[in-house]
Design a protein around this motif. Structure first.
Motif, PDB file in Angstrom:
ATOM      1  N   TRP A  37      -4.177   1.408   8.109  1.00  0.00           N
ATOM      2  CA  TRP A  37      -3.540   2.088   6.927  1.00  0.00           C
ATOM      3  C   TRP A  37      -4.140   3.155   6.363  1.00  0.00           C
ATOM      4  O   TRP A  37      -3.938   4.314   6.050  1.00  0.00           O
ATOM      5  CB  TRP A  37      -2.782   1.323   5.810  1.00  0.00           C
ATOM      6  CG  TRP A  37      -1.883   1.904   5.183  1.00  0.00           C
ATOM      7  CD1 TRP A  37      -0.441   2.092   4.949  1.00  0.00           C
ATOM      8  CD2 TRP A  37      -2.261   2.556   3.826  1.00  0.00           C
ATOM      9  NE1 TRP A  37       0.086   2.591   3.819  1.00  0.00           N
ATOM     10  CE2 TRP A  37      -1.039   2.973   3.122  1.00  0.00           C
ATOM     11  CE3 TRP A  37      -3.384   2.790   3.131  1.00  0.00           C
ATOM     12  CZ2 TRP A  37      -1.049   3.666   1.956  1.00  0.00           C
ATOM     13  CZ3 TRP A  37      -3.494   3.616   1.886  1.00  0.00           C
ATOM     14  CH2 TRP A  37      -2.135   3.770   1.412  1.00  0.00           C
ATOM     15  N   ALA A  38      -5.472   2.942   6.062  1.00  0.00           N
ATOM     16  CA  ALA A  38      -6.441   3.676   5.294  1.00  0.00           C
ATOM     17  C   ALA A  38      -6.654   4.959   6.190  1.00  0.00           C
ATOM     18  O   ALA A  38      -6.798   6.291   5.819  1.00  0.00           O
ATOM     19  CB  ALA A  38      -7.699   2.973   5.110  1.00  0.00           C
ATOM     20  N   ALA A  39      -6.797   4.770   7.560  1.00  0.00           N
ATOM     21  CA  ALA A  39      -7.037   5.805   8.252  1.00  0.00           C
ATOM     22  C   ALA A  39      -5.821   6.929   8.372  1.00  0.00           C
ATOM     23  O   ALA A  39      -6.035   8.043   8.691  1.00  0.00           O
ATOM     24  CB  ALA A  39      -7.277   5.276   9.732  1.00  0.00           C
ATOM     25  N   ARG A  40      -4.699   6.215   8.064  1.00  0.00           N
ATOM     26  CA  ARG A  40      -3.662   7.294   8.183  1.00  0.00           C
ATOM     27  C   ARG A  40      -3.229   7.826   6.899  1.00  0.00           C
ATOM     28  O   ARG A  40      -2.399   8.715   6.686  1.00  0.00           O
ATOM     29  CB  ARG A  40      -2.104   6.559   8.592  1.00  0.00           C
ATOM     30  CG  ARG A  40      -2.213   5.857  10.130  1.00  0.00           C
ATOM     31  CD  ARG A  40      -0.754   5.477  10.470  1.00  0.00           C
ATOM     32  NE  ARG A  40      -0.279   4.349   9.573  1.00  0.00           N
ATOM     33  CZ  ARG A  40      -0.482   3.084   9.699  1.00  0.00           C
ATOM     34  NH1 ARG A  40      -1.514   2.458  10.733  1.00  0.00           N
ATOM     35  NH2 ARG A  40      -0.138   2.381   8.741  1.00  0.00           N
ATOM     36  N   HIS A  41      -3.895   7.561   5.759  1.00  0.00           N
ATOM     37  CA  HIS A  41      -3.798   8.221   4.588  1.00  0.00           C
ATOM     38  C   HIS A  41      -5.264   8.463   3.830  1.00  0.00           C
ATOM     39  O   HIS A  41      -5.874   7.764   3.004  1.00  0.00           O
ATOM     40  CB  HIS A  41      -3.138   6.923   3.686  1.00  0.00           C
ATOM     41  CG  HIS A  41      -1.755   6.595   4.129  1.00  0.00           C
ATOM     42  ND1 HIS A  41      -1.508   5.795   4.824  1.00  0.00           N
ATOM     43  CD2 HIS A  41      -0.576   7.054   3.682  1.00  0.00           C
ATOM     44  CE1 HIS A  41      -0.259   5.533   5.199  1.00  0.00           C
ATOM     45  NE2 HIS A  41       0.398   6.363   4.179  1.00  0.00           N
ATOM     46  N   PRO A  42      -5.927   9.291   4.479  1.00  0.00           N
ATOM     47  CA  PRO A  42      -7.145   9.817   4.088  1.00  0.00           C
ATOM     48  C   PRO A  42      -7.287  10.434   2.662  1.00  0.00           C
ATOM     49  O   PRO A  42      -8.473  10.248   1.977  1.00  0.00           O
ATOM     50  CB  PRO A  42      -7.582  10.723   4.871  1.00  0.00           C
ATOM     51  CG  PRO A  42      -6.231  11.177   5.762  1.00  0.00           C
ATOM     52  CD  PRO A  42      -5.413  10.152   5.630  1.00  0.00           C
ATOM     53  N   LEU A  83       0.976  -1.188   0.018  1.00  0.00           N
ATOM     54  CA  LEU A  83      -0.027   0.043   0.113  1.00  0.00           C
ATOM     55  C   LEU A  83       0.900   1.496   0.041  1.00  0.00           C
ATOM     56  O   LEU A  83       0.578   2.258  -0.605  1.00  0.00           O
ATOM     57  CB  LEU A  83      -1.020  -0.033   1.101  1.00  0.00           C
ATOM     58  CG  LEU A  83      -1.911  -1.120   1.080  1.00  0.00           C
ATOM     59  CD1 LEU A  83      -2.759  -0.970   2.447  1.00  0.00           C
ATOM     60  CD2 LEU A  83      -2.975  -0.915   0.064  1.00  0.00           C
ATOM     61  N   ASP A  84       1.861   1.160   0.553  1.00  0.00           N
ATOM     62  CA  ASP A  84       2.948   2.480   0.576  1.00  0.00           C
ATOM     63  C   ASP A  84       3.279   2.633  -0.897  1.00  0.00           C
ATOM     64  O   ASP A  84       3.737   3.610  -1.269  1.00  0.00           O
ATOM     65  CB  ASP A  84       4.012   2.100   1.728  1.00  0.00           C
ATOM     66  CG  ASP A  84       3.650   2.113   3.142  1.00  0.00           C
ATOM     67  OD1 ASP A  84       2.516   2.612   3.307  1.00  0.00           O
ATOM     68  OD2 ASP A  84       4.523   1.769   3.723  1.00  0.00           O
ATOM     69  N   ALA A  85       3.735   1.741  -1.549  1.00  0.00           N
ATOM     70  CA  ALA A  85       4.234   1.613  -2.782  1.00  0.00           C
ATOM     71  C   ALA A  85       3.066   2.173  -3.710  1.00  0.00           C
ATOM     72  O   ALA A  85       3.189   3.018  -4.669  1.00  0.00           O
ATOM     73  CB  ALA A  85       4.616   0.439  -3.401  1.00  0.00           C
ATOM     74  N   VAL A 114       1.164   9.037 -10.408  1.00  0.00           N
ATOM     75  CA  VAL A 114      -0.234   9.465 -10.706  1.00  0.00           C
ATOM     76  C   VAL A 114      -0.888  10.237  -9.754  1.00  0.00           C
ATOM     77  O   VAL A 114      -0.700   9.537  -8.454  1.00  0.00           O
ATOM     78  CB  VAL A 114      -1.152   8.126 -11.167  1.00  0.00           C
ATOM     79  CG1 VAL A 114      -2.653   8.659 -11.720  1.00  0.00           C
ATOM     80  CG2 VAL A 114      -0.468   7.732 -12.710  1.00  0.00           C
ATOM     81  N   ALA A 115      -1.653  11.210  -9.800  1.00  0.00           N
ATOM     82  CA  ALA A 115      -2.435  11.941  -8.679  1.00  0.00           C
ATOM     83  C   ALA A 115      -3.438  10.939  -8.006  1.00  0.00           C
ATOM     84  O   ALA A 115      -4.270  10.049  -8.678  1.00  0.00           O
ATOM     85  CB  ALA A 115      -3.278  12.902  -9.066  1.00  0.00           C
ATOM     86  N   PRO A 116      -3.386  10.880  -6.616  1.00  0.00           N
ATOM     87  CA  PRO A 116      -4.296  10.042  -6.055  1.00  0.00           C
ATOM     88  C   PRO A 116      -5.818   9.932  -6.319  1.00  0.00           C
ATOM     89  O   PRO A 116      -6.293   9.233  -6.332  1.00  0.00           O
ATOM     90  CB  PRO A 116      -4.227  10.416  -4.594  1.00  0.00           C
ATOM     91  CG  PRO A 116      -2.790  11.072  -4.475  1.00  0.00           C
ATOM     92  CD  PRO A 116      -2.624  11.662  -5.666  1.00  0.00           C
ATOM     93  N   CYS A 117      -6.426  11.158  -6.822  1.00  0.00           N
ATOM     94  CA  CYS A 117      -7.601  11.041  -7.394  1.00  0.00           C
ATOM     95  C   CYS A 117      -7.788  10.274  -8.617  1.00  0.00           C
ATOM     96  O   CYS A 117      -9.040  10.128  -9.146  1.00  0.00           O
ATOM     97  CB  CYS A 117      -8.033  12.343  -7.443  1.00  0.00           C
ATOM     98  SG  CYS A 117      -7.029  13.599  -9.009  1.00  0.00           S
ATOM     99  N   GLY A 118      -6.638   9.932  -9.423  1.00  0.00           N
ATOM    100  CA  GLY A 118      -6.775   9.183 -10.566  1.00  0.00           C
ATOM    101  C   GLY A 118      -7.013   7.674 -10.575  1.00  0.00           C
ATOM    102  O   GLY A 118      -7.010   6.985 -11.738  1.00  0.00           O
ATOM    103  N   TYR A 119      -6.957   7.340  -9.305  1.00  0.00           N
ATOM    104  CA  TYR A 119      -6.945   5.640  -9.132  1.00  0.00           C
ATOM    105  C   TYR A 119      -7.545   5.400  -8.029  1.00  0.00           C
ATOM    106  O   TYR A 119      -7.692   6.288  -6.973  1.00  0.00           O
ATOM    107  CB  TYR A 119      -5.672   5.021  -9.432  1.00  0.00           C
ATOM    108  CG  TYR A 119      -4.410   5.540  -8.395  1.00  0.00           C
ATOM    109  CD1 TYR A 119      -4.356   4.591  -7.363  1.00  0.00           C
ATOM    110  CD2 TYR A 119      -3.712   6.518  -8.542  1.00  0.00           C
ATOM    111  CE1 TYR A 119      -3.369   4.762  -6.306  1.00  0.00           C
ATOM    112  CE2 TYR A 119      -2.949   6.831  -7.462  1.00  0.00           C
ATOM    113  CZ  TYR A 119      -2.565   6.000  -6.613  1.00  0.00           C
ATOM    114  OH  TYR A 119      -1.700   6.277  -5.624  1.00  0.00           O
TER     115      TYR A 119
END
Length: 554
Positions: free
Chosen positions: A63-68, A30-32, A38-43
């Motif tokens: 992990w998802a909570a730390r990367h909103p 997930l870190d990778a 690519v911008a996070p909104c693109g995938y």
């Protein structure tokens, strides 16, 4: 996080990661993915937890909570295997492009870009990326060298037939239409191979994207390596029963590997008999067989060992033993799989033409082509003279056609049209306005006077005996189609690409050009679905009267 999102066409892609008891490795993956260019909104990232009994789900949620800012969804399902998990993720995906990787992989920053780039070509259906590794011990380095040896082969082909799911991409619409991975493969084995072969069988274009790299944790020990190879061999026994043509060749598996498995089997068979020769002298001859098999095996390893030696002499020394282990693991797995799956074929899939029938059909083709060439050469020679006298241009006409599994080949015919016939087609037919992929022209003005006679007698097709001898075509099969027509096919049309095209076939003995494309398709699919050698013979026998009557010849 279990909600299914509606389709969002603004997404470049959906990245699907199946995971089972992967709490230890999933964060690295997930870190990778979060570090892509690519911008996070693109995938979006879809993690499918395949019934893990460790804290995989909690790790992903944390992990998802730390990367909103990352668009991530966690989907849970009972343990069904990675094939079913990937299919689940594909159904829930909100993008028209599906990217797959594994939980023990860390895609490099440009992975999404490189994986998506081939799909700028609308003809591309699937793409395959590559492994890299940062491991420094000998066994992982050997595994990496194995993959890179196969990558070297793939770089030289325009179209592949094998995509591994550790770095894979597919058009979602076609992925779902084909049915996704077969969930009968309950462990990570050959489900990706089997799906690739299904796509290739219908002529879909699959390409190699070497820049789409993922860092992987390869097998670290000999037992782990043996176990993985054993189960690949085990499940491959089933897959080959569905796709017997892949026993001969695919774009991924080195031909020498198959030879090594056979040679090792001979070696292991000779050794006990040779030892018995110490008791009963007539069996001492098996020492010769043992020596020859061993020498042949090691001779086949020299090119790969030379590659390993350029990396490291120690790696080449380890390579000798690893190649023996590889052949033993794959061969024993295949043997046990063959025994396990004997009798009945699990699942709904059946081979288009079973292996033994394919062999008999090929022998018929070779024999028939040799006889056909011997008989037709005098008539072709006379026709060549007449063609030259009738109109300017070459005697033979070569055209790119699409054969078995979508492979292109050059068909050879006697020329029956004017030399600029291809260029004049656009003035005669508006391909974009056709209701069916194929077309036919009554009284085609491009056909020469001699050409009409050649078509009426089908003599223009005689040079195709050479195509049959080469293996591009069969004596009997569906009509060999032009590339521009295949490009207009829908998925159900592509089923006709599952076998070699024929010089004659159900179309030629049932009306030829008088048939509509739909009528021809129905006949050809019925031929494929109910294939038999007896039917091939019947069609061959009916071909001569069909030619003499000339019905539908144009």
């Amino acid at each position: 996080m279990n909600a299914t999102k509606s389709a969002d066409t603004k997404l470049l892609c959906s990245v699907i990661v199946p995971v089972y008891n992967g709490a230890r490795v999933i964060e690295r993956c997930l870190d990778a993915l979060a570090g892509q260019r690519v911008a996070p909104c693109g995938y979006e990232i879809i993690v499918v937890d395949d019934g893990s009994v460790d804290d995989t789900a909690g790790t992903v949620e944390g992990w998802a909570a730390r990367h909103p800012d990352i668009n991530l969804r966690l989907i849970r399902q009972p343990n069904q295997g990675p094939a079913a998990a990937r299919n689940h993720g594909a159904r829930c995906a909100g993008s028209p492009l599906l990217l797959f990787t594994d939980s023990d992989c860390a895609p490099l920053p440009g992975w999404i870009e490189e994986m998506s780039a081939p799909f700028a070509d609308p003809a591309v259906t699937g793409a395959k990326g590559t492994y890299v590794t940062g491991q420094t011990t000998l066994i992982p380095r050997f595994v990496q060298a194995e993959y890179e040896d196969r990558y070297d082969r793939m770089r030289h082909v325009a179209q592949i037939d094998f995509i591994d799911t550790y770095s894979a991409a597919y058009r979602r619409e076609i992925f779902l239409e084909i049915g996704g991975f077969d969930s009968i493969f309950t462990t990570a084995s050959v489900e990706d191979q089997e799906f690739s072969f299904r796509l290739a069988q219908k002529g879909y274009r699959l390409v190699f994207a070497p820049g789409a790299q993922v860092s992987h944790l390869h097998d670290s020990g000999l037992s782990e390596y043996f176990r993985r190879k054993y189960f690949i061999g085990f499940w491959k026994a089933l897959m080959i029963r569905w796709h017997p043509e892949r026993m001969v060749q695919d774009s991924h598996t080195p031909q020498v590997l198959k030879l090594q498995i056979v040679l090792l089997a001979i070696l292991l068979g000779c050794v006990p008999l040779a030892l018995l020769g110490l008791v009963w002298s007539p069996l001492l001859w098996f020492w010769l067989g043992t020596g020859l098999a061993a020498a042949a095996f090691f001779a086949t390893t020299v090119p790969f060992l030379a590659k390993l030696a350029r990396r490291s002499p120690a790696l080449a020394l380890v390579g000798v033993g690893m190649l023996l282990v590889r052949a033993l693991a794959l061969g024993s797995g295949y043997l046990m799989g063959t025994i396990h799956f004997a009798g009945t074929l699990p699942g709904a899939r059946q081979p288009v033409i079973p292996g033994w029938k394919r062999l008999v059909k090929r022998l018929m083709d070779i024999t028939g082509a040799l006889i056909g060439l011997a008989i037709s050469i005098p008539f072709v020679a006379i026709a060549a003279i007449v063609i030259k006298l009738d109109s300017p241009g070459p005697v033979f006409f070569r055209q790119r056609r699409i054969g078995e599994n979508g492979r292109p080949f050059q068909i050879i015919k006697l020329r029956t049209m004017v030399v600029d016939a291809e260029e004049r087609l656009e003035t005669l037919v508006d391909l974009n306005s056709l209701s069916e992929p194929a077309f036919k022209l009554l009284h085609d003005p491009r056909v020469t006077r001699v050409g009409r006679i050649l078509r009426r007698t089908s003599l223009d097709e005689a040079p195709q005996f050479y195509n049959v001898l080469r293996g591009d075509m069969s004596l009997v099969g569906p009509r060999p189609e032009e590339e521009r027509i295949v490009q207009r096919y829908q998925d159900h049309h592509r089923r006709r690409l599952a076998v070699k095209p024929g010089m004659t076939g159900p179309m030629q003995v049932n009306g030829r050009a008088d048939l509509t494309f739909s009528e021809r398709l129905q006949l050809e699919l019925d031929y494929i679905d109910h294939y038999s050698l007896r039917r091939d013979v019947e069609i061959l026998l009916r071909t001569v009267p069909a030619i003499l009557h000339g019905n539908g010849a144009r």
